[in-house]
Motif scaffolding. Structure first.
Motif, PDB file in Angstrom:
ATOM      1  N   GLN A   1       0.733   5.120 -20.088  1.00  0.00           N
ATOM      2  CA  GLN A   1      -0.277   6.456 -19.642  1.00  0.00           C
ATOM      3  C   GLN A   1      -1.483   6.208 -19.607  1.00  0.00           C
ATOM      4  N   ASN A   2      -2.097   5.159 -20.331  1.00  0.00           N
ATOM      5  CA  ASN A   2      -3.369   4.965 -20.386  1.00  0.00           C
ATOM      6  C   ASN A   2      -3.527   4.095 -19.120  1.00  0.00           C
ATOM      7  N   LEU A   3      -2.628   3.174 -18.599  1.00  0.00           N
ATOM      8  CA  LEU A   3      -2.984   2.396 -17.565  1.00  0.00           C
ATOM      9  C   LEU A   3      -2.461   3.474 -16.258  1.00  0.00           C
ATOM     10  N   MET A   4      -1.889   4.525 -16.390  1.00  0.00           N
ATOM     11  CA  MET A   4      -1.781   5.598 -15.356  1.00  0.00           C
ATOM     12  C   MET A   4      -3.482   6.361 -15.227  1.00  0.00           C
ATOM     13  N   LEU A   5      -3.878   6.548 -16.451  1.00  0.00           N
ATOM     14  CA  LEU A   5      -5.210   7.243 -16.424  1.00  0.00           C
ATOM     15  C   LEU A   5      -6.362   6.325 -15.580  1.00  0.00           C
ATOM     16  N   SER A   6      -6.242   4.931 -15.981  1.00  0.00           N
ATOM     17  CA  SER A   6      -7.102   3.933 -15.376  1.00  0.00           C
ATOM     18  C   SER A   6      -6.711   3.965 -13.844  1.00  0.00           C
ATOM     19  N   TYR A   7      -5.392   4.131 -13.321  1.00  0.00           N
ATOM     20  CA  TYR A   7      -5.071   4.201 -12.001  1.00  0.00           C
ATOM     21  C   TYR A   7      -5.827   5.523 -11.289  1.00  0.00           C
ATOM     22  N   ALA A   8      -5.752   6.495 -12.146  1.00  0.00           N
ATOM     23  CA  ALA A   8      -6.394   7.789 -11.504  1.00  0.00           C
ATOM     24  C   ALA A   8      -7.783   7.616 -11.379  1.00  0.00           C
ATOM     25  N   SER A   9      -8.478   6.969 -12.280  1.00  0.00           N
ATOM     26  CA  SER A   9      -9.918   6.797 -12.299  1.00  0.00           C
ATOM     27  C   SER A   9     -10.442   5.993 -11.278  1.00  0.00           C
ATOM     28  N   HIS A  10      -9.636   5.186 -10.725  1.00  0.00           N
ATOM     29  CA  HIS A  10     -10.114   4.630  -9.550  1.00  0.00           C
ATOM     30  C   HIS A  10     -10.098   5.203  -8.187  1.00  0.00           C
ATOM     31  N   PHE A  11      -9.664   6.637  -8.124  1.00  0.00           N
ATOM     32  CA  PHE A  11      -9.691   7.507  -7.157  1.00  0.00           C
ATOM     33  C   PHE A  11     -11.153   7.682  -6.980  1.00  0.00           C
ATOM     34  N   ALA A  12     -11.805   7.751  -8.142  1.00  0.00           N
ATOM     35  CA  ALA A  12     -13.502   7.947  -7.875  1.00  0.00           C
ATOM     36  C   ALA A  12     -14.139   6.698  -8.109  1.00  0.00           C
ATOM     37  N   HIS A  13     -14.086   5.555  -9.118  1.00  0.00           N
ATOM     38  CA  HIS A  13     -14.525   4.503  -9.230  1.00  0.00           C
ATOM     39  C   HIS A  13     -14.754   3.558  -8.235  1.00  0.00           C
ATOM     40  N   THR A  14     -13.491   3.548  -7.558  1.00  0.00           N
ATOM     41  CA  THR A  14     -13.267   2.560  -6.318  1.00  0.00           C
ATOM     42  C   THR A  14     -13.338   3.291  -4.859  1.00  0.00           C
ATOM     43  N   PRO A  15     -14.410   3.625  -4.365  1.00  0.00           N
ATOM     44  CA  PRO A  15     -14.322   4.377  -3.232  1.00  0.00           C
ATOM     45  C   PRO A  15     -13.643   3.509  -1.971  1.00  0.00           C
ATOM     46  N   ASP A  16     -13.682   2.046  -1.894  1.00  0.00           N
ATOM     47  CA  ASP A  16     -13.213   1.088  -0.958  1.00  0.00           C
ATOM     48  C   ASP A  16     -11.700   1.195  -1.001  1.00  0.00           C
ATOM     49  N   PRO A  17     -11.124   1.618  -0.035  1.00  0.00           N
ATOM     50  CA  PRO A  17      -9.615   1.892   0.181  1.00  0.00           C
ATOM     51  C   PRO A  17      -8.855   0.452  -0.354  1.00  0.00           C
TER      52      PRO A  17
ATOM     53  N   TYR B   1      -6.205  -2.850  -6.688  1.00  0.00           N
ATOM     54  CA  TYR B   1      -6.104  -2.847  -8.305  1.00  0.00           C
ATOM     55  C   TYR B   1      -5.159  -1.979  -8.711  1.00  0.00           C
ATOM     56  N   GLN B   2      -4.902  -0.861  -7.937  1.00  0.00           N
ATOM     57  CA  GLN B   2      -4.131   0.446  -8.548  1.00  0.00           C
ATOM     58  C   GLN B   2      -2.535  -0.541  -8.420  1.00  0.00           C
ATOM     59  N   THR B   3      -2.447  -1.219  -7.532  1.00  0.00           N
ATOM     60  CA  THR B   3      -0.993  -1.990  -7.251  1.00  0.00           C
ATOM     61  C   THR B   3      -0.824  -2.948  -8.355  1.00  0.00           C
ATOM     62  N   TRP B   4      -2.097  -3.370  -8.784  1.00  0.00           N
ATOM     63  CA  TRP B   4      -1.900  -4.470  -9.952  1.00  0.00           C
ATOM     64  C   TRP B   4      -1.543  -3.630 -11.280  1.00  0.00           C
ATOM     65  N   LEU B   5      -2.064  -2.336 -11.263  1.00  0.00           N
ATOM     66  CA  LEU B   5      -1.783  -1.691 -12.482  1.00  0.00           C
ATOM     67  C   LEU B   5      -0.271  -0.870 -12.621  1.00  0.00           C
ATOM     68  N   MET B   6       0.069  -0.575 -11.559  1.00  0.00           N
ATOM     69  CA  MET B   6       1.596  -0.162 -11.339  1.00  0.00           C
ATOM     70  C   MET B   6       2.553  -1.534 -11.695  1.00  0.00           C
ATOM     71  N   GLU B   7       2.374  -2.604 -11.176  1.00  0.00           N
ATOM     72  CA  GLU B   7       3.031  -3.461 -11.248  1.00  0.00           C
ATOM     73  C   GLU B   7       3.166  -4.187 -13.042  1.00  0.00           C
ATOM     74  N   THR B   8       1.775  -3.903 -13.601  1.00  0.00           N
ATOM     75  CA  THR B   8       1.580  -4.076 -14.822  1.00  0.00           C
ATOM     76  C   THR B   8       2.624  -3.095 -15.532  1.00  0.00           C
ATOM     77  N   MET B   9       2.427  -2.059 -15.553  1.00  0.00           N
ATOM     78  CA  MET B   9       3.242  -0.857 -15.865  1.00  0.00           C
ATOM     79  C   MET B   9       4.853  -1.029 -15.876  1.00  0.00           C
ATOM     80  N   LYS B  10       5.338  -1.537 -14.765  1.00  0.00           N
ATOM     81  CA  LYS B  10       6.882  -1.801 -14.504  1.00  0.00           C
ATOM     82  C   LYS B  10       7.171  -3.136 -15.420  1.00  0.00           C
ATOM     83  N   GLN B  11       6.225  -4.024 -15.334  1.00  0.00           N
ATOM     84  CA  GLN B  11       6.710  -5.170 -16.194  1.00  0.00           C
ATOM     85  C   GLN B  11       6.723  -4.971 -17.565  1.00  0.00           C
ATOM     86  N   ILE B  12       5.806  -4.125 -18.016  1.00  0.00           N
ATOM     87  CA  ILE B  12       5.630  -3.947 -19.498  1.00  0.00           C
ATOM     88  C   ILE B  12       7.163  -3.343 -20.000  1.00  0.00           C
TER      89      ILE B  12
END
Ligand code: ADP
Ligand code: MG
Ligand code: MG
Ligand code: MG
Length: 415
Positions: A267-283, A289-300
């Motif tokens: 859930q901390n990785l999900m919150l980081s994912y959420a934070s990039h809607f604001a921190h990272t305006p470039d789509p 990065y959000q793809t990396w976070l989600m793949e990391t969640m799946k692998q964990i």
């Protein structure tokens, strides 16, 4: 030595009186001391020799009160005992994944450990979109080993009861029971939320289905003595670099539901994912990065489940169940089904707890820096709305989400 809070001025004399430290801090060298604590409960000092960079350590000392509010919120110092004992078990069962302990002193409520000066707290590089190629594998090992070797699947009945007793940790457990499961979901003066999301927050606090599920999840936290859990395993308790991962700060440790620590990380990785809607305006940068976070969640999750089951197959030594219990025609298949079902119950808990913990960060006493560092309230609301919708669905759909892909689908659907 009678308890007193240490200062950069008194620390070196105190450490010189500790025989266990003579080797790591030779008395004929001179030292710099820096207080680096960012937590709310404790002092943390770094001690560094001016002559030899290898002669360094970290001292953590429990204060008898909650630091944020000053001395008028008393809290027992026992937590440093729980932290020390948990660190020793983590070193034993997950070697190399927790800081080594050099010395401890229960009277002074201190813990002396290795200085992780080549690692940094994970939360900040997650905001800078740093990827950590070994993280999923290493944290999955930490979770599988610490949760398996402290469960009834590995331990004998008496050993497990002794572990439960040793980690009673009543005060810090009560804090989590209140601040994770109870107060965020009702009126409570310390709660904080973004006023732009007031309607949504009030809706969650009136959602009867969600509230009953959170009540059951709290019941599990209070009573399901499954494994020794860290119980505060957010990305601020992980120190990391491109090669290595270390888990620090297990002062909340007790014997509780095994899904809790896995939920905390995911859930901390999900919150980081959420934070990039604001921190990272470039789509493109955000999607990458959000793809990396989600793949990391799946692998964990997948690596955790696989490692946990493999440990169980290799060490069917505990009283749940003794190996000869399954010694009958067809018993092997039944044991395999029990293992799958056991992990399925851990997964179900994990989903509900992840949702609860995400919501508490959005509407309870304290958010996470990933999100609180978004200054513009409108932009922050985008991240927070996403996190609340995902957290709410993880709780309400905990019976129907059956695998990690479905768990992550909720994030895809709410994005
Ligand atoms: P608290 O329980 O007060 O949160 P932590 O154990 O999380 O205390 O430590 C607070 C901070 O001190 C950490 O965020 C980290 O920056 C630093 N720190 C803690 N332990 C170590 C260590 N072994 N090596 C280097 N820095 C550490
Ligand atoms: Mg901490
Ligand atoms: Mg901290
Ligand atoms: Mg702590």
């Amino acid at each position: 030595m009678a308890y007193q809070p240490l200062t950069p001025e008194t620390l070196l004399d105190y450490l010189k009186g500790r025989p266990a430290l003579a080797e790591i801090l030779p008395p004929d060298e001179s030292y710099d001391v820096q207080e680096v604590g960012d937590g709310n409960l404790n002092l943390v000092f770094v001690v560094q020799s001016r002559e030899n960079p290898a002669h360094t350590l970290v001292v953590k000392q429990a204060l008898p009160y909650l630091r944020v509010v000053g001395e008028d919120w008393p809290l027992t110092r026992d937590r440093v005992i729980y932290e020390t004992e948990a660190l020793m078990l983590h070193n034993k069962y997950a070697p190399g994944l927790a800081p080594r302990v050099y010395d401890h002193d229960y009277e002074m409520s201190t813990l002396m450990m290795v200085n992780l000066n080549r690692h940094e707290i994970m939360r900040k590089p997650l905001v800078r979109r740093v990827k950590f190629p070994n993280f999923a594998e290493q944290i999955a090992t930490f979770l599988a080993n610490t949760l398996f070797y402290t469960s009834d699947l590995y331990l004998k009945g008496e050993e497990k009861k002794a572990l439960v007793e040793r980690f009673m940790n009543p005060h810090l457990r009560k804090l989590q029971e209140d601040f994770v499961y109870t107060n965020p979901f009702k009126e409570s003066p310390e709660n904080n939320w973004n006023p732009l999301l007031d309607d949504l927050v009030q809706e969650v606090r009136r959602d009867g289905d969600l509230k009953e599920r959170v009540a059951w999840l709290k019941e599990g936290y209070m009573n399901h003595a499954q494994s020794l859990i860290h119980a505060d395993l957010h990305t601020g308790s992980i120190m990391i670099n491109q090669q290595e991962t270390r888990v620090i700060d297990p002062e909340f440790a007790f014997v509780g539901p095994a899904g809790y620590d896995v939920a905390a990380v995911l859930q901390n990785l999900m919150l980081s994912y959420a934070s990039h809607f604001a921190h990272t305006p470039d789509p493109a940068a955000r999607a990458d990065y959000q793809t990396w976070l989600m793949e990391t969640m799946k692998q964990i999750w997948e690596r955790f489940a696989e490692k946990f089951e493999n440990l169980w197959i290799e060490h069917p030594e505990g009283d749940l169940m003794p190996a000869d219990y399954w010694a009958y025609p067809g018993g092997e298949a039944d044991f395999a089904r029990f293992r799958k079902d056991y992990l399925a119950t851990v997964f179900r808990d994990m989903v509900g707890i992840a949702g609860t913990k995400a919501l508490r960060r959005m509407m309870g006493i304290v958010s996470v820096w990933d999100i609180s560092s978004i200054e513009d309230p409108e932009k922050r609301a985008v991240a927070e709305r996403f996190a609340i919708q995902v957290g709410r669905r993880w709780i309400k759909e905990m019976d129907t989400i059956k695998n990690v892909d479905q768990f992550l689908d909720v994030m895809r659907e709410e994005a």
